[in-house]
Design an enzyme around this catalytic site. Structure first.
Site, PDB file in Angstrom:
ATOM      1  N   ILE A   1       0.732  -1.324  -0.095  1.00 23.26           N
ATOM      2  CA  ILE A   1       0.062  -0.089   0.106  1.00 23.26           C
ATOM      3  C   ILE A   1       1.037   1.289   0.102  1.00 23.26           C
ATOM      4  O   ILE A   1       2.072   1.175   0.386  1.00 23.26           O
ATOM      5  CB  ILE A   1      -0.905   0.002   1.357  1.00 23.26           C
ATOM      6  CG1 ILE A   1      -0.341  -0.040   2.682  1.00 23.26           C
ATOM      7  CG2 ILE A   1      -2.125  -1.051   1.068  1.00 23.26           C
ATOM      8  CD1 ILE A   1      -1.031  -0.100   3.709  1.00 23.26           C
ATOM      9  N   ASP A   2       0.370   2.411  -0.536  1.00 23.63           N
ATOM     10  CA  ASP A   2       0.970   3.579  -0.638  1.00 23.63           C
ATOM     11  C   ASP A   2       1.946   4.005   0.452  1.00 23.63           C
ATOM     12  O   ASP A   2       1.158   3.826   1.581  1.00 23.63           O
ATOM     13  CB  ASP A   2       0.547   4.407  -1.518  1.00 23.63           C
ATOM     14  CG  ASP A   2      -0.121   4.047  -2.780  1.00 23.63           C
ATOM     15  OD1 ASP A   2       0.452   3.261  -3.356  1.00 23.63           O
ATOM     16  OD2 ASP A   2      -1.174   4.641  -3.078  1.00 23.63           O
ATOM     17  N   LYS A   3       2.678   4.850   0.515  1.00 26.01           N
ATOM     18  CA  LYS A   3       3.258   5.425   1.463  1.00 26.01           C
ATOM     19  C   LYS A   3       2.440   6.021   2.544  1.00 26.01           C
ATOM     20  O   LYS A   3       2.395   6.070   3.843  1.00 26.01           O
ATOM     21  CB  LYS A   3       4.564   6.518   1.206  1.00 26.01           C
ATOM     22  CG  LYS A   3       5.057   7.362   2.300  1.00 26.01           C
ATOM     23  CD  LYS A   3       6.330   8.235   1.941  1.00 26.01           C
ATOM     24  CE  LYS A   3       6.763   9.063   3.087  1.00 26.01           C
ATOM     25  NZ  LYS A   3       7.434  10.344   2.100  1.00 26.01           N
TER      26      LYS A   3
END
Length: 341
Positions: free
Chosen positions: A142-144
């Site tokens: 999952i994105d930062k």
């Protein structure tokens, strides 16, 4: 598991050593054909004491093949003492509630401070390894600046089993997001958007190809006519805010898991996520509809309002069904409280 691992070649085997081993190696050994080929090249495979270093070596039914399994190599990634919210852990896998701001895997721009660095410290050397290296097996990311649930493999057998479930789209993943506008099944604009259709229960189905943007390599873009990797998102409105309604809390379920998928698909549908600077979620909120306090909170929200809230899968070793939920992080909880006013 015994070491060396002895394999007895079964009936009517493929003639090649690598193919025969890939067929007959026990599933619990979790040795892919690529890994077996590497072990053959390294001289770790023998028959009656003779080293078999050619993957094309001929084998016959009843041959007893020994495979020496080396200790996992040390990872080049260093452990770091970073606090983690561990939701579940056993010898094969760990489920983590990732905080906002943490990158999952080291990359040239973020070589340290990642989830992998933190997990290596957490495991403290007790890691059976993935692909012959003592490292966590990252199955999905999952994105930062997205928070929420991730499952990470601690062993080859778990990595293979989890990867198969994500590849077959049988893992269950649900995200909570706050978006601009309210997706409405009766909206002619939405229904006229290519790739968007409706399913029972007021579920919005978004299907397209996803690939890198042609001019901005940091972004993903929607494509059709066979271009890009196939991506499917389902979105359902849970709550809406404002008079008239100007924002919505939506649940997004992933059938596929492409880079930035929810963010790109929701923006394509005309409902970009609040705070998403990359995909147009920074548009000015309607203060008249939401109130000054809510409009100011939307403008100030520093990241995409997206949280991986639910994760479910079959345990890759025991077969047990595992389902997890992670509460919304503080920033999204506070934003919703202002919106509910």
């Amino acid at each position: 598991m015994e070491n060396p691992l002895r394999i007895t070649i079964g009936e009517a085997p493929p003639l090649r050593l690598d193919k025969a081993l890939a067929r007959d190696v026990p599933e619990q050994a979790a040795l892919s054909r690529t890994r077996l080929t590497r072990l053959i090249a390294e001289g770790a495979v023998t028959r009656a004491g003779e080293v078999l270093s050619d993957p094309k070596a001929r084998v016959s039914e009843g041959d007893e093949i020994d495979i020496i399994l080396p200790e996992p190599e040390a990872s080049h990634i260093g452990p770091e003492d970073i606090p983690l919210d561990i939701v579940w852990e056993d010898p094969d896998l760990v489920v983590v509630n990732k905080p906002v701001g943490m990158v999952v895997h080291p990359a040239p721009g973020t070589p340290t401070g990642t989830l992998v660095n933190a997990l290596l410290h957490h495991f403290g050397g007790e890691l059976s390894g993935v692909g012959g290296v003592a490292r966590p097996g990252i199955v999905h990311r999952i994105d930062k600046d997205t928070s929420g649930l991730l499952v990470v493999a601690k062993s080859d057998r778990a990595h293979h089993g989890l990867a198969a479930q994500f590849e077959a789209h049988s893992a269950d993943r649900a995200y909570l997001a706050i978006c601009h506008g309210v997706p409405d099944a009766g909206d002619p604009r939405l229904l006229g958007t290519r790739g968007v259709s409706m399913e029972p229960g007021s579920v919005i189905l978004i299907q397209s190809g996803l690939a890198r943007h042609r001019t901005d390599r940091q972004r993903q873009a929607v494509y059709f006519d066979g271009q890009g990797r196939h991506a499917i998102t389902r979105a359902r409105v849970l709550e809406h805010f404002g008079t008239p309604a100007a924002l919505a809390l939506v649940e997004c379920r992933l059938e596929t898991g492409r880079t930035h998928q929810i963010r790109v698909h929701m923006a394509h549908a005309g409902h970009g996520l609040v705070g998403d600077q990359t995909y147009g979620g920074r548009r000015k909120p309607a203060a008249r509809a939401l109130g000054e306090a809510a409009a100011a909170a939307i403008i100030a929200f520093p990241r995409q309002a997206l949280h991986a809230a639910k994760l479910g899968f079959d345990h890759p070793v025991t077969g047990e069904r595992l389902d997890f939920e992670a509460p919304l992080p503080t920033d999204m909880t506070r934003l919703l409280a202002v919106l509910r006013g």
